[in-house]
Scaffold this motif. Structure first.
Motif, PDB file in Angstrom:
ATOM      1  N   ASP A  24       0.934  -1.301  -0.057  1.00 52.51           N
ATOM      2  CA  ASP A  24      -0.110  -0.207   0.105  1.00 52.51           C
ATOM      3  C   ASP A  24       0.815   1.371   0.162  1.00 52.51           C
ATOM      4  OD1 ASP A  24      -3.039  -1.002   0.563  1.00 52.51           O
ATOM      5  OD2 ASP A  24      -1.537  -2.165   1.661  1.00 52.51           O
ATOM      6  N   LEU A  25       1.972   1.378   0.687  1.00 49.48           N
ATOM      7  CA  LEU A  25       2.759   2.421   0.900  1.00 49.48           C
ATOM      8  C   LEU A  25       4.110   2.192   0.920  1.00 49.48           C
ATOM      9  CD1 LEU A  25       3.202   5.395   1.317  1.00 49.48           C
ATOM     10  CD2 LEU A  25       2.774   5.413   3.495  1.00 49.48           C
ATOM     11  N   GLN A  26       4.969   2.391   0.202  1.00 47.03           N
ATOM     12  CA  GLN A  26       6.605   2.300   0.188  1.00 47.03           C
ATOM     13  C   GLN A  26       7.299   3.645   0.756  1.00 47.03           C
ATOM     14  OE1 GLN A  26       8.892   0.283  -2.670  1.00 47.03           O
ATOM     15  NE2 GLN A  26      10.384   1.791  -2.705  1.00 47.03           N
ATOM     16  N   LEU A  27       8.249   3.497   1.907  1.00 47.11           N
ATOM     17  CA  LEU A  27       8.890   4.793   2.273  1.00 47.11           C
ATOM     18  C   LEU A  27      10.228   4.577   2.000  1.00 47.11           C
ATOM     19  CD1 LEU A  27       7.408   5.212   6.028  1.00 47.11           C
ATOM     20  CD2 LEU A  27       6.469   6.129   3.733  1.00 47.11           C
ATOM     21  N   SER A  28      10.827   5.517   1.232  1.00 44.26           N
ATOM     22  CA  SER A  28      12.168   5.275   0.914  1.00 44.26           C
ATOM     23  C   SER A  28      13.093   6.604   1.058  1.00 44.26           C
ATOM     24  CB  SER A  28      12.191   4.972  -0.628  1.00 44.26           C
ATOM     25  OG  SER A  28      11.420   3.687  -0.805  1.00 44.26           O
ATOM     26  N   GLY A  29      14.337   6.684   0.879  1.00 39.53           N
ATOM     27  CA  GLY A  29      15.191   7.920   0.920  1.00 39.53           C
ATOM     28  C   GLY A  29      16.114   7.677  -0.395  1.00 39.53           C
ATOM     29  N   HIS A  30      17.419   7.600  -0.373  1.00 43.02           N
ATOM     30  CA  HIS A  30      18.364   7.437  -1.270  1.00 43.02           C
ATOM     31  C   HIS A  30      18.650   8.826  -2.106  1.00 43.02           C
ATOM     32  CE1 HIS A  30      21.186   4.954  -3.542  1.00 43.02           C
ATOM     33  NE2 HIS A  30      20.270   5.364  -4.893  1.00 43.02           N
ATOM     34  N   THR A  31      17.660   9.404  -2.429  1.00 40.91           N
ATOM     35  CA  THR A  31      17.886  10.349  -3.553  1.00 40.91           C
ATOM     36  C   THR A  31      18.368  11.650  -3.176  1.00 40.91           C
ATOM     37  OG1 THR A  31      15.562  11.564  -3.354  1.00 40.91           O
ATOM     38  CG2 THR A  31      15.929   9.397  -4.779  1.00 40.91           C
ATOM     39  N   HIS A  32      18.411  11.932  -1.950  1.00 42.59           N
ATOM     40  CA  HIS A  32      18.472  13.398  -1.345  1.00 42.59           C
ATOM     41  C   HIS A  32      17.845  14.537  -2.175  1.00 42.59           C
ATOM     42  CE1 HIS A  32      22.503  11.797   0.424  1.00 42.59           C
ATOM     43  NE2 HIS A  32      21.650  10.770   0.353  1.00 42.59           N
ATOM     44  N   GLY A  33      16.923  14.169  -2.872  1.00 36.94           N
ATOM     45  CA  GLY A  33      16.083  15.173  -3.652  1.00 36.94           C
ATOM     46  C   GLY A  33      17.213  15.639  -4.763  1.00 36.94           C
ATOM     47  N   GLY A  34      18.190  15.149  -4.913  1.00 34.16           N
ATOM     48  CA  GLY A  34      19.336  15.687  -5.800  1.00 34.16           C
ATOM     49  C   GLY A  34      20.493  16.395  -5.207  1.00 34.16           C
ATOM     50  N   GLN A  35      20.102  17.037  -3.823  1.00 33.34           N
ATOM     51  CA  GLN A  35      21.144  17.367  -2.964  1.00 33.34           C
ATOM     52  C   GLN A  35      21.788  18.827  -3.727  1.00 33.34           C
ATOM     53  OE1 GLN A  35      23.757  15.019  -0.532  1.00 33.34           O
ATOM     54  NE2 GLN A  35      25.209  16.773  -0.479  1.00 33.34           N
ATOM     55  N   ILE A  36      22.458  18.837  -4.947  1.00 33.11           N
ATOM     56  CA  ILE A  36      22.650  20.037  -5.456  1.00 33.11           C
ATOM     57  C   ILE A  36      22.314  20.079  -6.906  1.00 33.11           C
ATOM     58  CG2 ILE A  36      25.021  21.218  -5.918  1.00 33.11           C
ATOM     59  CD1 ILE A  36      26.571  19.830  -3.830  1.00 33.11           C
TER      60      ILE A  36
END
Length: 407
Positions: free
Chosen positions: A334-346
């Protein structure tokens, strides 16, 4: 585990790793050409495109570029290689972030600003070239100062409500706090870590999740920075899954330390969170890079994580990388929680991240049922800068369409 006792666990397993992504294939060649481009382009744009600088200025600037081209890879190799010298890592990482910003704005302003100045009739060719140089240096300096402050501050809390159609009414309003990509590293951030944990505690969450990349370095080396995680409070559970950086730094040591600090490592397992007569499956998988690490028993295996769970119950899945979402959707998560990308960071590294991952940040839908929330991360990796990609601590309030009626 220190939380309430209405949580049960399930067995673990393993499955195969995904094929290399487009970004990974491109990255094979980047170490050969990227440093040259990163230093050569700003040098050319700022010094050798008609500015007419005095010879000592041109020579000094070129020498600095050559020194950076040679020194940055050496510092990063010494800092992140076998010796892991923190001082060298700080120098190399800072140079990498600074030259990336300088390269980006040298390209953008070199291409866009000079023609605009010509159309506006500003000066002659030399004047316009010098305006571009000072504009690039000014914009880069401002962004680096701002980006450093953004990287080092305690993240703001991002709050959102997430409707899960299968969530029972008894679980309506369940508060899930998410931190990820803390990346404790060469810069000592023990005080920052403690303040992050204080902020998380102020959210009074039922479930607190850490979706990996705790640190750059072994658990023994970064223990002091990670220790405040032991102060995090949750009314039901604190759960953790490994990220790819754990597998660069003795992952099992991090799994053991998180257990010691009172967190529940969900290594291809699940827990059951029960409230008001309803149940939520909280599952977790190892990072998708785990199999290639060679560590026995470390693999991403979603069937193992869900083994024994009632298929009619809603599932909250922790998986470090958004790229795992295809498998999650195939299993009806139903819902996956993730990170890893840093939103691009810079910025504009965001665009390269999108070659590798299906989502950059925020909430997205994948398939008929599955939602993915991708955090921009709580800390930063490597260069101590965040430009147009602010860090975050996330509070997700889960909502049920079957809210309780009046008493």
């Amino acid at each position: 585990m220190t939380e309430t006792g209405n949580i049960r666990s399930a067995a673990s397993g393993a499955d195969g790793a995904p094929p290399p992504s487009r970004l990974h294939r491109v990255m094979r060649y980047l170490p050969l050409v990227a440093p040259v481009l990163l230093w050569a382009v700003p040098c050319w744009v700022l010094l050798h495109t008609g500015q007419g600088w005095p010879l000592p200025v041109a020579l000094a600037g070129t020498a600095l570029s050559v020194l950076g081209l040679v020194g940055m890879p050496l510092a990063m190799a010494r800092g992140h290689g076998r010796r892991q010298r923190d001082g060298a890592a700080i120098l190399g990482d800072t140079l990498l972030g600074a030259v990336w910003v300088l390269f980006t704005w040298s390209v953008l302003l070199g291409v866009l600003l000079r023609p605009a100045l010509a159309l506006a009739g500003v000066g002659d060719g030399q004047d316009r070239a010098r305006v571009v140089t000072w504009a690039v240096l000014g914009v880069s300096a401002v962004l680096l100062a701002w980006g450093y402050a953004e990287a080092r501050r305690v993240p703001r809390v991002r709050r959102l409500e997430v409707l899960l159609p299968r969530l029972g009414a008894g679980l309506d309003g369940t508060r899930v706090a998410l931190i990820t990509d803390t990346h404790y590293g060469p810069l000592d951030r023990a005080r920052w870590s403690a303040r992050v944990c204080e902020t998380v505690n102020s959210l009074e969450a039922d479930l607190v999740c850490h979706t990996g990349d705790i640190a750059d370095g072994t658990a023994e080396r970064r223990r002091a920075q990670a220790t405040p995680l032991g102060t995090v409070r949750a009314t039901r559970a604190r759960v953790y899954v490994t990220g790819n950086h754990e597998y660069y730094s003795e992952a099992q040591g991090w799994v053991d330390l998180m257990g010691e600090l009172g967190w529940e490592p969900l290594r291809n397992r699940h827990l059951l969170l029960e409230r008001g007569g309803d149940t939520l499956v909280v599952a977790g998988v190892d990072d998708v890079t785990a199999e290639s690490s060679g560590l026995a028993g470390h693999r991403a295996h979603l069937p193992g994580a869900l083994q024994g769970a009632d298929p009619d119950l809603p599932v909250l899945l922790l998986a470090h990388q958004p790229a795992f979402i295809d498998r999650a959707a195939a299993h009806g998560v139903d819902l996956q929680l993730s990170g890893h990308t840093h939103g691009g960071q810079i910025w504009p590294f965001h665009h390269l991240v999108r070659l590798d991952q299906p989502a950059l940040a925020g909430l997205s839908r994948h398939g008929e049922r599955t939602l993915l929330y991708t955090s921009r991360g709580t800390g930063f990796w490597g260069p101590p800068f965040r430009v147009f990609a602010p860090s975050e601590i996330t509070l997700l309030v889960l909502r049920s369409p079957r809210t309780p009626g009046p008493a």
